[in-house]
Write a protein that holds these residues in place. Structure first.
Motif, short mmCIF file in Angstrom:
data_model
loop_
_atom_site.label_atom_id
_atom_site.label_comp_id
_atom_site.label_asym_id
_atom_site.label_seq_id
_atom_site.Cartn_x
_atom_site.Cartn_y
_atom_site.Cartn_z
N UNK A 103 -15.59 -3.92 106.01
CA UNK A 103 -15.30 -3.52 104.77
C UNK A 103 -16.43 -5.17 104.16
N UNK A 104 -17.32 -5.32 103.21
CA UNK A 104 -17.96 -5.50 102.51
C UNK A 104 -17.69 -5.45 101.07
N UNK B 298 -20.20 -3.77 94.37
CA UNK B 298 -20.52 -2.84 94.81
C UNK B 298 -19.46 -2.97 95.89
N UNK B 299 -18.41 -2.31 96.63
CA UNK B 299 -17.36 -2.52 97.98
C UNK B 299 -17.89 -1.01 99.34
N UNK B 300 -18.11 -1.53 99.64
CA UNK B 300 -17.86 -0.73 101.16
C UNK B 300 -17.42 -0.79 102.30
N UNK B 301 -16.63 0.40 102.64
CA UNK B 301 -15.37 0.42 103.50
C UNK B 301 -15.60 2.04 104.77
N UNK B 302 -15.21 0.97 106.11
CA UNK B 302 -16.01 2.03 106.81
C UNK B 302 -15.38 2.24 107.98
N UNK C 255 -23.83 -4.01 83.48
CA UNK C 255 -25.06 -4.62 83.59
C UNK C 255 -25.79 -4.79 83.68
N UNK C 256 -25.13 -5.65 84.78
CA UNK C 256 -26.08 -6.00 86.43
C UNK C 256 -25.91 -5.37 87.38
N UNK C 257 -25.17 -4.37 87.93
CA UNK C 257 -25.23 -4.06 89.11
C UNK C 257 -24.36 -2.47 88.62
N UNK C 258 -25.16 -1.32 89.22
CA UNK C 258 -25.17 -0.14 89.24
C UNK C 258 -25.25 0.80 90.12
N UNK C 259 -24.38 1.51 90.43
CA UNK C 259 -25.11 2.94 91.72
C UNK C 259 -23.85 4.24 91.22
N UNK C 260 -24.21 5.20 92.34
CA UNK C 260 -23.31 6.14 92.93
C UNK C 260 -23.27 5.65 93.68
N UNK C 261 -21.32 6.36 93.92
CA UNK C 261 -20.29 6.28 94.67
C UNK C 261 -21.26 7.23 96.02
N UNK C 262 -21.21 6.35 97.11
CA UNK C 262 -21.19 8.26 98.10
C UNK C 262 -20.49 7.19 99.59
N UNK C 263 -21.01 8.21 100.47
CA UNK C 263 -20.32 8.49 101.54
C UNK C 263 -21.83 8.63 102.72
N UNK D 294 -19.15 3.93 100.07
CA UNK D 294 -19.79 3.21 99.02
C UNK D 294 -18.94 3.98 97.98
N UNK D 295 -19.00 2.34 96.82
CA UNK D 295 -17.86 2.13 96.03
C UNK D 295 -18.91 1.38 94.22
N UNK D 296 -19.39 1.65 93.69
CA UNK D 296 -19.37 0.94 92.64
C UNK D 296 -18.32 0.52 91.76
#
Length: 90
Positions: A28-29, A42-46, A72-80, A66-68
């Protein structure tokens, strides 16, 4: 003087030894650039396996999500993703 920004970064790893040379792994990050999740984070589970068949060779296979939290400071698209690593130790 400039503005001071305090962020949050955490990383955890849990392993369970099934037998010598074979482990189950969970990770977990988490990253938040300013400790206010609403501005982005940003959060990531593995999870996966770690194998060491020989003292000089390790193999690792992980499935990570990975989930976002977009802001306004940080963004992205969720992905596996699938991560496969081979390490030669010498």
């Amino acid at each position: 003087g400039g503005a001071v920004t305090e962020g949050m970064v955490t990383s955890q790893e849990l392993t369970y030894l099934l037998r010598q040379g074979l482990e189950l792994k969970a990770t977990h990050d988490f990253f938040d650039p300013d400790k206010h999740r609403g501005t982005g984070a940003k959060e990531r589970w593995g999870g996966g396996i770690f194998v060491m068949p020989y003292p000089y060779l390790t193999l690792e296979g992980l499935l990570r999500k990975t989930e976002f939290e977009n802001g306004v400071l940080f963004s992205g698209r969720d992905f596996t993703e699938t991560v496969l690593q081979l390490h030669l130790l010498y």
